[in-house]
Structures are given as structure tokens and as C-alpha cells.
Design an enzyme around this catalytic site. Sequence first.
Site, PDB file in Angstrom:
ATOM      1  N   CYS A 100       6.720  -2.665  -5.261  1.00 53.17           N
ATOM      2  CA  CYS A 100       5.280  -2.457  -5.340  1.00 53.17           C
ATOM      3  C   CYS A 100       4.922  -1.586  -6.537  1.00 53.17           C
ATOM      4  CB  CYS A 100       4.783  -1.825  -4.048  1.00 53.17           C
ATOM      5  SG  CYS A 100       3.007  -1.512  -4.028  1.00 53.17           S
ATOM      6  N   CYS A 196       1.841  -0.146   0.119  1.00 56.20           N
ATOM      7  CA  CYS A 196       3.152  -0.798   0.208  1.00 56.20           C
ATOM      8  C   CYS A 196       3.512  -1.067   1.662  1.00 56.20           C
ATOM      9  CB  CYS A 196       4.204   0.060  -0.483  1.00 56.20           C
ATOM     10  SG  CYS A 196       3.815   0.362  -2.218  1.00 56.20           S
TER      11      CYS A 196
END
Length: 354
Positions: A100, A196
Amino acid sequence: MNKTPKTIFVGLSGGVDSSVAALRLQQQGHTVVGVFIKVWHPDFMVCNWEQERLDAMRVAAHLGIPFLTCDAEAEYRDEVAHSFIAEYKAGRTPNPDVLCNQQVKFGAFLRFAQAKGADYIATGHYAQRIAGAMGPELHRGVDTNKDQTYFLWTLTPEQLSHSLFPVGDSPKDTIRAEAEAAQIPVATKKDSQGICFLGHVDIPEFLGHYIDLVPGEVLNVKGEVVGEHKGAFVYTVGQRHGFTLHTTDQERTPMFVIAKNITTNTITVGPKNEVIQSAEHITLHSVQLRSKLNLGDTIEAQIRYRQTPFTVKVTELSDTHLVITPVSDIERPAAGQSCVLYSGQNCLGGGIMA
């Protein structure tokens, strides 16, 4: 960064850390723009992104700064979620937070900000950008319990040169106190999971929508069947939960996954984690280094977040991979996870373990 005021886009997650990052930059005289990063989530998952975005908007309004939304759904879906699924299918264990940061926060968000004229982006990560002889270096955050450099190892020198970490030089308690003193709306909010989300979902439940998970046998080190599991794909070396053993002995030694075989759909468990002997090597691919390494260099490595770093020697270097050798026995890592390299407080980079 010199004293001249800059235009800085701050990734506002709706949490206290990114809020204080924006506050501090504003207090330093910079032109600050708050940005909520919207990511993809599958239809079957409940996601509270609307509430997080609302919190981020409230913070921006309180600080009197512009507020934008960066649509990173495609990047998250294609580069993070799809990669996450593909790695599990291949029998490896990826780190979604690393993916991420690489693809979304310092990929899509950085491109978004630069396209709109930003000089820098900033986040609420507990890390520090320190001036070095060869350019900016990524150093651990002052708060050792919150340090997040492990998840930032993929940053290229170019990405780091355009990134700021305004809260990394302070402990969490100080950040909370600053938020409360400034009456920031989320000052007392629990730590945000951020965007995330793959790191915080039930892995078997999520992967079950994309991979055919078939229950299988749990084996002991002798190859005997001692239990059942949900599907070999979803297990990680070192894991000690998520499988069922045929025993009612409450005093037995905890059992860890020490191997998995996705071809036979079995996992093997043992009473302790497997170790890498000091003579064995760890091979890293997808390597990113911000400092030059030489053969024979002695540095430190981490294969898990918050792990005590261990000493390694650089034993092989090439354009495609890096080989390091631990100087003492360590627990065996799972393939696909990140190995992050340090010299003292300086995060040199890292790679993915084969």
C-alpha cells in the site's frame, strides 16, 4: 527542506497522527492541503471509509485548509489487492501495508499531488527524513514502539526526496497532547487503521472469495496426520493459530506452522519455529536500496515488524538480488515477506525474501 514556504499535500486518514502532521506544517508557515485517499474494497466487505473521510474533512475544516479526495481505487485494486491474492496463490505471504505504501501513498497519492503543483507530500508515519551526505535518508521514528520504517523500505530516493514525516520526531503521547491543545476533532480517536485494510481483515474469509480453499490435513514432523486446516494457501510459517489439532491436552506445547505444501494441501506443525542457522543465507529479490552496500558489510535486518534487529553480513550482490547471512540463528521467515535493512537508525532499504 529550506525555510521557504512550500505547498504540501498531507494525506489525511481521519486519524490523529496525520492531523497533527498537517497542523505542524501549517504552523511552520507552509501552504497545506488535506487529501483523503480513497481506495478500493470488495463489495462483500464492510468498509467505514465514509466515516474516515468525514473525520478527515472535519480536521481540514478545523485547520482552515483546502480538502481534496485522491481516487486511488484502481491502484489499490490492481497493485495491492490483486498482488496480495496472487502471492498467496503462489504459496507466499505478502505484506499489504508495504504494498500500500509503495503503490498508493507514495505512488498514486504522490503523482496526484505533483500533478496539482505540490512540492511535497506528507503523512502521519512515525519515521524521519534526515539529511545525509548522499541525499535524504529514512531514519526510525523517535517513538520506538510506533516506528513504521519497516513498512516504508520500498521508498526510492526520488519518492523520499518529495516526502515528509512531520510527527516522526516525537513520541505518540506528545502528538496526542498537541492534538488536544489545538482542539483537533479527532484528538481522542483511537489509532486509525488507515487505508491498508488488507492487513486487518480475516485472511481466510477474504481469500476464500478469490481462491478455492479446500480443508486439508495438518501433519507433525513425522508426517503423521494430527489435525485439519482451512486450506494450505492461507497459512504462514510461524503461525500458531487457525488450525485444529486432534488433542484435548491443555498442557501441550504450542504448535507452530513450520512448513506448508500447496500442492498436497497440507501444513506441517512443530513445537517451535524453524530457525535459519548462522551458516545459511537469506536471498532477497525486488531489492530497493537508498545507500550503497558492499560485499562483507555488516548491517542489521528485520523480518517482522517490531522485531529486535539481528546482525547480518552482505555475502552476494547483483542487479537482481541480494544475499545476506545472519551471524546467529534466527527464526525462519515466510517466503514473500519483507526483510528490511538498517545501519543504526538509518533504514537502508530491503527486499522480499525468496
